[in-house]
Scaffold this motif. Structure first.
Motif, mmCIF file in Angstrom:
data_model
loop_
_atom_site.group_PDB
_atom_site.id
_atom_site.type_symbol
_atom_site.label_atom_id
_atom_site.label_comp_id
_atom_site.label_asym_id
_atom_site.label_seq_id
_atom_site.Cartn_x
_atom_site.Cartn_y
_atom_site.Cartn_z
ATOM 1 N N GLY A 117 5.500 -4.207 -0.488
ATOM 2 C CA GLY A 117 4.435 -4.290 0.508
ATOM 3 C C GLY A 117 4.361 -5.614 1.226
ATOM 4 N N THR A 146 2.564 1.393 -1.439
ATOM 5 C CA THR A 146 3.888 1.393 -2.076
ATOM 6 C C THR A 146 3.796 1.365 -3.598
ATOM 7 N N ARG A 166 -0.582 -2.400 2.094
ATOM 8 C CA ARG A 166 0.805 -1.966 1.929
ATOM 9 C C ARG A 166 1.175 -1.901 0.453
ATOM 10 N N SER A 221 -0.040 5.853 7.667
ATOM 11 C CA SER A 221 0.317 5.207 6.398
ATOM 12 C C SER A 221 1.643 4.460 6.470
ATOM 13 N N GLU A 231 3.390 -1.112 9.148
ATOM 14 C CA GLU A 231 3.712 -2.305 8.371
ATOM 15 C C GLU A 231 2.463 -3.178 8.213
ATOM 16 N N ALA A 232 2.553 -4.140 7.307
ATOM 17 C CA ALA A 232 1.408 -5.001 7.009
ATOM 18 C C ALA A 232 0.907 -5.726 8.254
#
Length: 349
Positions: free
Chosen positions: A199, A91, A87, A53, A56-57
């Motif tokens: 995100g 978030t 993301r 999780s 990063e994107a």
């Protein structure tokens, strides 16, 4: 967890995501995009299932790209957009429509006060005392606004500025110098909680926060696109430039200056344009860099602004508002202490 990402100029990507022991579970991607073949959607979901999780994107996007069947066609979105949507879910990012947007469009203000209002309103949104706000500026006089990190003497011909009665001020965001005149410029600011751009990278947030403007200008018949990092451009030249400042307290200031009309000769006497200024060809090139909205739309400045605001209102909702007496007083104090001082304006000489 639910996350949405509207691709600037493209389609909506939605991510519904669960977590199991710190890894993605039950991932479902959806949206109004186009995708061929059909089974590619399930390939995207499987590629994301079980990933950490904290990725990063861009890392999520790489996993999606690697899993796509050969010949996959993605229209209106991309693997990067999928990564951003995931993301944003993780978030718990907010969406435009979740906020109670306010509009401030008041009379002309002096350039230094404009800088101070920007800082104060961003702080108010960060503190939760003001809802997210769109502010349209009106200028009381001509000005050059230099970026937070620019050299004053390298960017501005101070003698030229004095000759033309142009005030020089420094803003809190980075980026390049802007030459503005009342009636010839359209400037606006967005003051948003950082949850709205959660995100996504700093670069992605520029296009995301200006997507509504591209739609509004498109409705006016102007074909425009976002040119990374921070320009709005057309086939005839640059229309606008954006800049951002992120406050550690939890808000983003995003402001844009658009050329409605422009006195290119005066601009070149006030702004230093480096080596281009040496030759006639360079000066001609500098004049052509910015293409005014007046020529491209044929509309009065007030009508362009009215249509832009109406587009934002339809898309996100918008309630008319004003600066509070406290906000204005704080901004005026900030002018005396900071934005109107030589120490701030020449902080990078």
């Amino acid at each position: 967890m639910h996350g949405e990402y509207k691709v600037p100029g493209g389609k909506l990507v939605v991510a519904d995501v669960g977590l199991l022991d710190g890894r993605l579970a039950g991932v479902r991607i959806s949206g109004d995009f186009f995708l061929e073949p059909d089974e590619a959607l399930e390939s995207i979901n499987r590629a994301l299932e079980g990933l950490a999780s904290e990725l990063e994107a861009r890392d999520l996007a790489r996993a999606v790209e690697a899993a796509l069947p050969a010949g996959t066609l993605m229209l209106g979105f991309s693997a990067d957009a999928v990564g951003i949507a995931v993301r944003r879910a993780l978030t718990r990012a907010s969406n435009w429509r979740e906020h109670d947007w306010r509009l401030i469009h008041e009379g002309p203000q002096d350039p230094a006060l404009q800088m101070a209002i920007d800082e104060v309103l961003a702080e108010e949104v960060a503190a939760g005392r003001r809802p997210p706000t769109l502010r349209v500026w009106e200028w009381a006089g001509p000005a050059v606004i230099i970026g937070s990190f620019q050299s004053l003497r390298n960017e501005v011909d101070l003698e030229g500025a004095r000759r033309h009665g142009v005030t020089v001020v420094r803003r809190i965001s980075g980026g390049g110098a802007m030459f503005v005149e009342p009636g010839n410029t359209i400037t606006y600011s967005l003051y948003v909680p950082d949850s709205l751009v959660a995100g996504m990278s700093f670069a992605d947030s520029y296009a995301f926060l200006d997507d509504w403007v591209l739609e509004a200008l498109g409705d006016l018949g102007v074909k425009v696109w976002f040119e990374p990092l921070n320009d709005i451009a057309s086939e005839q030249g640059k229309i606008a430039g954006a800049a951002q400042k992120r406050l550690t307290a939890g808000a983003v200031l995003h402001h844009v200056t658009m050329a409605y009309d422009i006195d290119a000769d005066k601009m070149l006497e006030v702004l230093r344009v480096g080596r281009e200024k040496i030759s006639g060809k360079g000066i001609a090139s500098a004049k052509k860099r910015v293409d005014p909205l007046r020529r491209q739309t044929g509309l009065r400045r007030a009508e362009v602004i009215e249509r832009m605001v109406a587009s934002f209102r339809r898309r996100n909702g918008l309630v008319d508002d004003r600066l509070t007496p406290d906000e204005l007083a704080r901004a005026q104090n900030r002018v005396a202490e900071k934005f109107g001082t030589e120490e701030w304006t020449a902080r990078v000489p």
